[in-house]
Design a protein around this motif. Structure first.
Motif, PDB file in Angstrom:
ATOM      1  N   LYS A  39      50.833  52.835  45.960  1.00  0.00           N
ATOM      2  CA  LYS A  39      51.171  53.495  44.610  1.00  0.00           C
ATOM      3  C   LYS A  39      51.310  52.478  43.607  1.00  0.00           C
ATOM      4  CE  LYS A  39      53.824  57.375  46.651  1.00  0.00           C
ATOM      5  NZ  LYS A  39      55.272  57.923  46.854  1.00  0.00           N
ATOM      6  N   ALA A  40      52.006  51.396  43.687  1.00  0.00           N
ATOM      7  CA  ALA A  40      51.885  50.282  42.717  1.00  0.00           C
ATOM      8  C   ALA A  40      50.560  49.534  42.647  1.00  0.00           C
ATOM      9  CB  ALA A  40      53.036  49.295  43.329  1.00  0.00           C
ATOM     10  N   LEU A  41      49.713  49.480  43.332  1.00  0.00           N
ATOM     11  CA  LEU A  41      48.440  49.347  43.091  1.00  0.00           C
ATOM     12  C   LEU A  41      47.515  50.277  42.397  1.00  0.00           C
ATOM     13  CD1 LEU A  41      47.341  47.449  46.294  1.00  0.00           C
ATOM     14  CD2 LEU A  41      47.654  46.530  44.122  1.00  0.00           C
ATOM     15  N   LYS A  42      47.858  51.397  42.826  1.00  0.00           N
ATOM     16  CA  LYS A  42      46.969  52.282  41.807  1.00  0.00           C
ATOM     17  C   LYS A  42      47.445  52.309  40.469  1.00  0.00           C
ATOM     18  CE  LYS A  42      46.296  57.310  41.834  1.00  0.00           C
ATOM     19  NZ  LYS A  42      46.557  58.672  42.408  1.00  0.00           N
ATOM     20  N   SER A  43      48.885  52.266  40.260  1.00  0.00           N
ATOM     21  CA  SER A  43      49.385  52.340  38.866  1.00  0.00           C
ATOM     22  C   SER A  43      49.009  51.151  38.105  1.00  0.00           C
ATOM     23  CB  SER A  43      50.840  52.674  38.695  1.00  0.00           C
ATOM     24  OG  SER A  43      51.534  51.598  39.394  1.00  0.00           O
ATOM     25  N   SER A  44      48.797  50.152  38.550  1.00  0.00           N
ATOM     26  CA  SER A  44      48.282  48.910  37.981  1.00  0.00           C
ATOM     27  C   SER A  44      46.936  48.894  37.723  1.00  0.00           C
ATOM     28  CB  SER A  44      48.875  47.602  38.931  1.00  0.00           C
ATOM     29  OG  SER A  44      48.164  47.566  39.855  1.00  0.00           O
ATOM     30  N   CYS A  45      45.895  49.450  38.661  1.00  0.00           N
ATOM     31  CA  CYS A  45      44.649  49.515  38.156  1.00  0.00           C
ATOM     32  C   CYS A  45      44.244  50.646  37.255  1.00  0.00           C
ATOM     33  CB  CYS A  45      43.934  50.024  39.604  1.00  0.00           C
ATOM     34  SG  CYS A  45      43.808  48.684  40.900  1.00  0.00           S
ATOM     35  N   GLN A  46      45.108  51.776  37.294  1.00  0.00           N
ATOM     36  CA  GLN A  46      44.977  52.461  36.157  1.00  0.00           C
ATOM     37  C   GLN A  46      45.415  51.838  34.752  1.00  0.00           C
ATOM     38  OE1 GLN A  46      47.276  55.941  37.293  1.00  0.00           O
ATOM     39  NE2 GLN A  46      45.657  56.661  38.176  1.00  0.00           N
ATOM     40  N   PHE A  47      46.504  51.152  34.759  1.00  0.00           N
ATOM     41  CA  PHE A  47      46.994  50.497  33.606  1.00  0.00           C
ATOM     42  C   PHE A  47      45.803  49.482  32.926  1.00  0.00           C
ATOM     43  CE2 PHE A  47      48.815  46.817  31.616  1.00  0.00           C
ATOM     44  CZ  PHE A  47      49.423  47.265  30.522  1.00  0.00           C
ATOM     45  N   ILE A  48      45.441  48.668  33.971  1.00  0.00           N
ATOM     46  CA  ILE A  48      44.365  47.746  33.491  1.00  0.00           C
ATOM     47  C   ILE A  48      42.929  48.491  33.145  1.00  0.00           C
ATOM     48  CG2 ILE A  48      42.572  46.177  34.628  1.00  0.00           C
ATOM     49  CD1 ILE A  48      44.869  45.205  36.319  1.00  0.00           C
ATOM     50  N   ASP A  49      42.639  49.674  33.719  1.00  0.00           N
ATOM     51  CA  ASP A  49      41.276  50.397  33.212  1.00  0.00           C
ATOM     52  C   ASP A  49      41.689  50.767  31.916  1.00  0.00           C
ATOM     53  OD1 ASP A  49      40.140  49.816  35.526  1.00  0.00           O
ATOM     54  OD2 ASP A  49      40.502  51.926  36.542  1.00  0.00           O
ATOM     55  N   LYS A  50      42.887  51.507  31.537  1.00  0.00           N
ATOM     56  CA  LYS A  50      43.184  51.845  29.965  1.00  0.00           C
ATOM     57  C   LYS A  50      42.874  50.711  29.193  1.00  0.00           C
ATOM     58  CE  LYS A  50      46.423  55.775  31.198  1.00  0.00           C
ATOM     59  NZ  LYS A  50      47.782  56.100  30.883  1.00  0.00           N
ATOM     60  N   LYS A  51      43.611  49.567  29.569  1.00  0.00           N
ATOM     61  CA  LYS A  51      43.440  48.336  28.610  1.00  0.00           C
ATOM     62  C   LYS A  51      42.038  47.788  28.430  1.00  0.00           C
ATOM     63  CE  LYS A  51      47.915  47.621  27.751  1.00  0.00           C
ATOM     64  NZ  LYS A  51      48.202  47.897  26.386  1.00  0.00           N
ATOM     65  N   LEU A  52      41.194  47.834  29.483  1.00  0.00           N
ATOM     66  CA  LEU A  52      40.003  47.662  29.196  1.00  0.00           C
ATOM     67  C   LEU A  52      39.146  48.665  28.450  1.00  0.00           C
ATOM     68  CD1 LEU A  52      39.165  46.034  32.751  1.00  0.00           C
ATOM     69  CD2 LEU A  52      39.465  44.918  30.705  1.00  0.00           C
ATOM     70  N   ALA A  53      39.419  49.664  28.775  1.00  0.00           N
ATOM     71  CA  ALA A  53      38.667  50.883  27.996  1.00  0.00           C
ATOM     72  C   ALA A  53      38.830  51.074  26.515  1.00  0.00           C
ATOM     73  CB  ALA A  53      39.037  52.150  28.455  1.00  0.00           C
ATOM     74  N   ARG A  54      39.881  50.325  25.951  1.00  0.00           N
ATOM     75  CA  ARG A  54      40.093  50.347  24.445  1.00  0.00           C
ATOM     76  C   ARG A  54      39.287  49.161  24.050  1.00  0.00           C
ATOM     77  NH1 ARG A  54      46.739  50.258  24.454  1.00  0.00           N
ATOM     78  NH2 ARG A  54      47.091  52.297  25.320  1.00  0.00           N
ATOM     79  N   ARG A  55      38.599  48.498  24.650  1.00  0.00           N
ATOM     80  CA  ARG A  55      37.931  47.350  23.944  1.00  0.00           C
ATOM     81  C   ARG A  55      36.430  47.745  23.828  1.00  0.00           C
ATOM     82  NH1 ARG A  55      39.015  41.570  26.667  1.00  0.00           N
ATOM     83  NH2 ARG A  55      40.939  41.467  26.385  1.00  0.00           N
TER      84      ARG A  55
END
Length: 70
Positions: free
Chosen positions: A54-70
């Motif tokens: 669960k922790a890895l899934k949420s951290s990957c989703q967070f990183i994906d959101k940050k990278l999508a904003r660029r």
């Protein structure tokens, strides 16, 4: 015999995960592999493995959101 071999590999993977926390390396992969092997026999390992997933899934989703904003 099969359980003993499973435990030996699980402890080896967990020790490698701890080692790679200090030196650069794939520590998360070894922690997950060690917990996966222990999860066959122990419910507490299943809980930790679930928490880890669960922790890895949420951290990957967070990183994906940050990278999508660029």
């Amino acid at each position: 015999m099969k359980k003993m071999i499973n435990h030996v590999f699980a402890v080896m993977f967990l020790a490698l995960g701890l080692l790679f926390m200090v030196v650069p390396g794939p520590s998360l992969i070894f922690f997950i592999a060690g917990l996966l092997l222990l999860a066959f026999y122990y419910p507490w390992a299943r809980r930790y493995l679930s928490h880890f997933q669960k922790a890895l899934k949420s951290s990957c989703q967070f990183i994906d959101k940050k990278l999508a904003r660029r």
